[in-house]
Every structure is written in structure tokens, then in C-alpha cells.
Design a protein around this motif. Sequence first.
Motif, short mmCIF file in Angstrom:
data_model
loop_
_atom_site.label_atom_id
_atom_site.label_comp_id
_atom_site.label_asym_id
_atom_site.label_seq_id
_atom_site.Cartn_x
_atom_site.Cartn_y
_atom_site.Cartn_z
N GLN A 144 -21.92 -19.24 -7.59
CA GLN A 144 -20.66 -19.32 -8.01
C GLN A 144 -20.38 -19.94 -9.39
O GLN A 144 -19.73 -19.85 -10.04
CB GLN A 144 -19.73 -20.06 -6.94
CG GLN A 144 -19.54 -19.22 -5.41
CD GLN A 144 -20.86 -19.24 -4.64
OE1 GLN A 144 -21.79 -20.13 -4.90
NE2 GLN A 144 -21.28 -18.27 -3.80
N ASP A 145 -21.15 -20.90 -9.44
CA ASP A 145 -21.21 -21.94 -10.71
C ASP A 145 -21.69 -20.91 -12.04
O ASP A 145 -21.19 -21.01 -12.98
CB ASP A 145 -22.07 -22.91 -10.74
CG ASP A 145 -22.22 -23.78 -11.99
OD1 ASP A 145 -21.06 -24.45 -12.30
OD2 ASP A 145 -23.21 -24.19 -12.41
N ALA A 147 -21.27 -17.81 -12.07
CA ALA A 147 -20.23 -16.68 -12.30
C ALA A 147 -19.19 -17.31 -13.15
O ALA A 147 -18.63 -16.89 -14.19
CB ALA A 147 -19.74 -16.11 -10.88
N LYS A 148 -18.92 -18.61 -12.87
CA LYS A 148 -17.74 -19.55 -13.31
C LYS A 148 -18.32 -19.58 -14.93
O LYS A 148 -17.41 -19.49 -15.83
CB LYS A 148 -17.49 -20.78 -12.60
CG LYS A 148 -16.41 -21.65 -13.35
CD LYS A 148 -16.37 -23.09 -12.51
CE LYS A 148 -15.17 -23.85 -13.33
NZ LYS A 148 -15.19 -25.16 -12.47
N ARG A 149 -19.39 -20.02 -15.09
CA ARG A 149 -20.02 -20.53 -16.41
C ARG A 149 -19.91 -19.02 -17.38
O ARG A 149 -19.61 -19.05 -18.54
CB ARG A 149 -21.22 -21.12 -16.34
CG ARG A 149 -21.12 -22.31 -15.84
CD ARG A 149 -22.65 -23.09 -15.48
NE ARG A 149 -23.21 -23.40 -16.71
CZ ARG A 149 -24.67 -23.87 -16.88
NH1 ARG A 149 -25.21 -23.81 -15.75
NH2 ARG A 149 -25.07 -24.08 -17.86
N GLY A 151 -17.94 -16.43 -16.99
CA GLY A 151 -16.54 -16.25 -17.21
C GLY A 151 -15.90 -17.06 -18.32
O GLY A 151 -14.82 -16.62 -19.12
N GLU A 152 -16.48 -18.20 -18.74
CA GLU A 152 -16.10 -19.10 -19.48
C GLU A 152 -16.86 -19.02 -20.77
O GLU A 152 -16.43 -19.82 -21.95
CB GLU A 152 -15.99 -20.60 -18.97
CG GLU A 152 -14.98 -20.85 -17.76
CD GLU A 152 -15.57 -22.30 -17.07
OE1 GLU A 152 -16.14 -22.83 -17.45
OE2 GLU A 152 -14.47 -22.58 -16.37
N GLU A 411 -17.60 -8.35 -6.57
CA GLU A 411 -18.02 -9.38 -7.34
C GLU A 411 -16.49 -10.24 -7.86
O GLU A 411 -16.46 -11.51 -7.80
CB GLU A 411 -18.83 -9.12 -8.78
CG GLU A 411 -19.13 -10.02 -9.72
CD GLU A 411 -19.90 -11.20 -9.01
OE1 GLU A 411 -19.68 -12.57 -9.20
OE2 GLU A 411 -20.82 -10.91 -8.12
N TRP A 412 -15.73 -9.39 -8.16
CA TRP A 412 -14.41 -9.82 -8.54
C TRP A 412 -13.62 -10.59 -7.32
O TRP A 412 -13.14 -11.79 -7.56
CB TRP A 412 -13.37 -8.63 -8.83
CG TRP A 412 -13.32 -8.79 -10.32
CD1 TRP A 412 -13.59 -9.36 -11.55
CD2 TRP A 412 -12.89 -7.22 -11.12
NE1 TRP A 412 -13.36 -8.75 -12.88
CE2 TRP A 412 -13.37 -7.30 -12.61
CE3 TRP A 412 -12.64 -6.09 -10.65
CZ2 TRP A 412 -12.80 -6.35 -13.39
CZ3 TRP A 412 -12.37 -5.05 -11.71
CH2 TRP A 412 -12.38 -5.12 -12.91
N GLU A 414 -15.59 -11.94 -4.58
CA GLU A 414 -16.22 -13.06 -4.30
C GLU A 414 -17.29 -13.40 -5.55
O GLU A 414 -18.45 -12.80 -5.43
CB GLU A 414 -17.17 -12.59 -3.01
CG GLU A 414 -16.17 -12.23 -2.07
CD GLU A 414 -17.02 -11.38 -0.84
OE1 GLU A 414 -18.28 -12.04 -0.40
OE2 GLU A 414 -16.78 -10.48 0.01
N PRO A 415 -16.94 -14.09 -6.20
CA PRO A 415 -17.71 -14.44 -7.56
C PRO A 415 -18.95 -14.70 -7.02
O PRO A 415 -19.27 -15.73 -6.35
CB PRO A 415 -16.74 -15.38 -8.51
CG PRO A 415 -15.39 -15.15 -7.72
CD PRO A 415 -15.32 -14.81 -6.52
N GLY A 416 -20.03 -14.39 -7.72
CA GLY A 416 -21.29 -14.82 -7.53
C GLY A 416 -22.09 -14.13 -6.54
O GLY A 416 -23.21 -14.37 -6.53
#
Length: 568
Positions: A144-145, A147-149, A151-152, A411-412, A414-416
Amino acid sequence: MLKKLERVLGLKTNPSIFFSAAFLILAFVVGSILFTAEVDSVFRAVSNAVKTNLGWLYILGVTSFLLFLLWIACSRYGNVRLGGKDSRPEYTNVTWFGMLFAAGIGSILMFWGVAEPINHFANPPFSGAHAQVDALAGSMGSPQDFAKRLGEMPVSPGATAPLSENAANEAIGFALYHFGLHTWSIFSLPALAFAYFAYKRGLPFRVSSIFHPLLGNRINGPLGRVIDTVAVIGTLFGVAVSVGLGTLQINSGLNELFGVEVSGVVQILIIAVVTTFATISVATGLDKGIKWLSNINIGMAVALLLFILFTGSTVFLLRGVIESTGTYLSMLVPLSFWNDALPAGDWGWQGTWTVFYWAWTITWAPFVGIFVARISKGRTIREFVLGVLGSPVAFSVVWFSIFGMSSINIEWNEPGSLIGPVVQEGDTAAALFTFLEHFPAPEFMMGFSVLIVIIFFTTSADSASLVVDMLTSGNTTNPPVRQRIFWAVLGGTVAATLIAATGQEALQALEQVITVIGLPFFIIAFAMMYCLVKALRKDIPEEELLSPRARSLLERERKRREAEPEPD
């Protein structure tokens, strides 16, 4: 001496090609085991040099093959029948398509149907941030982290951001580019050449036969034997890459289902079992074993596809199929000539994806080509080209649209969940089984998918052994079963030996070898186009090039004139 050895062993082949190819393949395997690091270093250096300096030739080459095939199908040569004028296809269209699909890229679709779109979604080819994504994948943190990184992550103006809507469209477009018209053009060109020279000129099913317009009877001499020996070696090693991928995927599926260890020993056992099935199938012949397995396999693959469609977001996926078709068509022309030229001096993404795909595919194009030619007698050139390009490509579009769009949708939501194991951890072989965890009855569907991969694996192995036997003997009628069994066992032995010697590193080393071996095959393919056109111009009477309607009108006019009385 070789002739005497052939008689002692009860073979019916060309001994120079047979024994030379077998010896060189075994010598390479032994050398790879004893000097793995040295062999890997040499081929890695040559492979990198080829990709950097000649990658443009691979891109231009495959696009040229596609344009040539479309031209010849639409030209007056499209009416030429592969065989006598009265020849008709031996197999129905449905059976023909099933055999095409199973022997072509069926196993590859199972491996990459989820893995490639989700890789490009997380690491877009047009992002220009590949090094940053690789660095993130190698860092610690939860999926999840990760995927967040992603996206940013900042990207250059105009570039594609990871996990964005543009990244999703491009991911599907690139997957279809890699497994659509271009891949099947690589298979279709040699297949058409084999079929023409075998059925119109009566030449044996060997790569050297294609050079008859240039070499004449010298195709039966030393130069022809060298061409055929190189073709056998390249074909067997090209198929070995597919065998390696299939083995890894089967092992990953068994690990998900039963906790079977992912190891070299297990993978060798898998190869041994599948090679045994392939040997039994190849011993029963084309019309029984391979045909029967191909029909079963295509039915199971369609069942899996329909399961994903109707248990997933059905409306979203139906819309996605139509949209993905448009995306592929809109990206087809630009990608056909895209060479990753900017920024200058940076080969970038394409060298490790597209160039490798084309080099790998063309090394086993003789295998698929001869097999396709063998099952396509009686069809016109136009029917052949449109059928070989049309049906499998249409299926590939639907396959990647449904599996690719489903994976991106998961994936959209459930990120990661997918990019974590596939991209962050690099477990590409497990992509399909991780994907199936998000659908009903996951254990059953995983087992069903493993069975599909095994059958695809088996049909590829038995088809390859049949074709390699044709390459060495040139015969398609009643070759000794022991010859086909020998090539089936040798193919399995090559893959098993490499895995036993160095595991995953051996497959990576083999990929380097394939990139290098692919270069002479591209040169051969350009010669194929020239030889085919030269032969058509020389062999085909002007009347045979007319359309069926024009020939009918001409025949009626001829009969009318014959019925008229002679002038006084």
C-alpha cells in the motif's frame, strides 16, 4: 560415418543437420553449466551492444513484415492457393484456429495476460521515471505504501504518471502491441514461405528451402545444411525460454494451491512430467495428440476468459474491450515506428521489453511457421494471411482487454494488491494466481489455470519436437517416432539442465543468448520476403493470378470461342 550412425539408430533424417544440431545444443548446455558466469558475461555484453546499436533494426524489421504481409494478401498474389488448384483445407476453421493458438502464444498469454499490463500501469513506458520506479520497488515498505509513493511520484511535463488513467490506457496498448499483429507477423512470414515452397515447389520443410530462388540446388549442399542447423538451434533455444516461463508459472500456481516449494528441484520435476505428456502426445501424431489437446485447450482458455468476464465487473469489461480495441488501433502506427530515441543516447525502456520480445519471438518463428504451414495446405495466400493475423490477434485483443482491465480495476480499488507482489517483489510468474484471489472459488480457478498452462506447455513442447524433426529431415510423412521423441526429450533436458545448473540466472542468461541469436534470423526474414516475391513472379501463370470471378468469365469466353464455327 554419420550415414552409418543413422542406419544403426534406425533414423530417417538428414544426418549432417541432425547430429550437428544435437551436438552443438548439448555442448552449449554443458558449457553453460561449467562456465555460467563467463557465458553470461559474453552474451550480456553482446546483447547490450545489439540492443543499443541495432534495436532500431528489430523495430523496423517487424513493422516491415506486417506491411509486406498485408500487401501480398491484398495483391493479385492473394488468389494463389497453397497447393494444387483443387487443394482444399484439411482442417475446419475452428480446429485450425485452435491449433494456431495453442502452438503460437497461448502459454504466453497465460503468463503475461495480467503481468504485462500491471507492470506498465505501475511503470509506464512514456513516464521517463523507470529508474525511480525500480528504486522504489527495491525499497522496504508495504504494498500500500509502495502504491501511494508511486501515485505521488513527480514526472516531467507531458510524461505519463504511474497509476494514472493514461497509464492504464498505455498499458493495454503496449501489451496488445507486443502480442498482436506484430508478433503474429513474425510467425506468419516464415509460415507463408514454408507453405509456398513446400506445396508449390515440392521442397522439403526446411529453412534452406526458402532460399531456393537464390541458391538453387545449393540448398542441398553445405550452405543449406548450415542454415538448417542454425535454425534448429535457434528454434530449440527459443522454445526453451517459453518452457522456462511456463515452468515458473506452474510452480507458482502449485505454491499458491498446495504450498509446494518454489525451487529448482520442483521445476525439474514439472519439466519431467510435462515432457512425458508431450512425448506421449507427439508419438500419437498431429491428427490425434496435438489436435485433440489443442481443441481441449482453447475451450478451457475461453471458459477462463468468460469466468473473468461474468464474475468480474462485466459492464466495465465489455466497455473496456471496445475501448482497448480503439486504444490499440490509435497506438499501432506510432508504436510501429517508435524507437525510444529521446532523450538522445538513452535506450531506456524499449531495449528490455520490445527488442527482447521481437528477438525471442523470431527465434522460434521457424517452429511456429512450419507448424502453421503444415496445417494450412489448401488455403489461398489471402485466406492464410488474414486467418493467421486475424483470428489469434482478435482473441489476444479480447484476452488482454479483459485480464488487463480487470487487473487495473482491482489495483484501483485495492491499491498495492497486485503491483505489490508483481512489481515491488518482482514475482511475475505468480501474477495470474494473485489476480485470481479476487474472484469466486479462487482455489478451484487456480487449479484450473495451472491445468491450462500445463496443456499449453505440452502442446508447445510436442509441436516443437514435431517441427524440429521436420527441420532436420525435411519430411512430414511417417518419420520414425523415435526421432520426435528424441527432440521432445532433448527440449525438456535443455530447460531442466539450465534450471538445475543456475536456476533463475540460467533463464536470464538464456534471454541474453536469444537476443543475440535473433539478429541473424531477422536477416533471414528479410531474405524470405525477397525470395517469396521472386518465386511468385516466376512460378505463377498470369491467369492464376486473376480473381475467381475473372477466371470464370475468362473460361466462359474461351468456351464460347471454341463453340463458334471456324471462319471460312
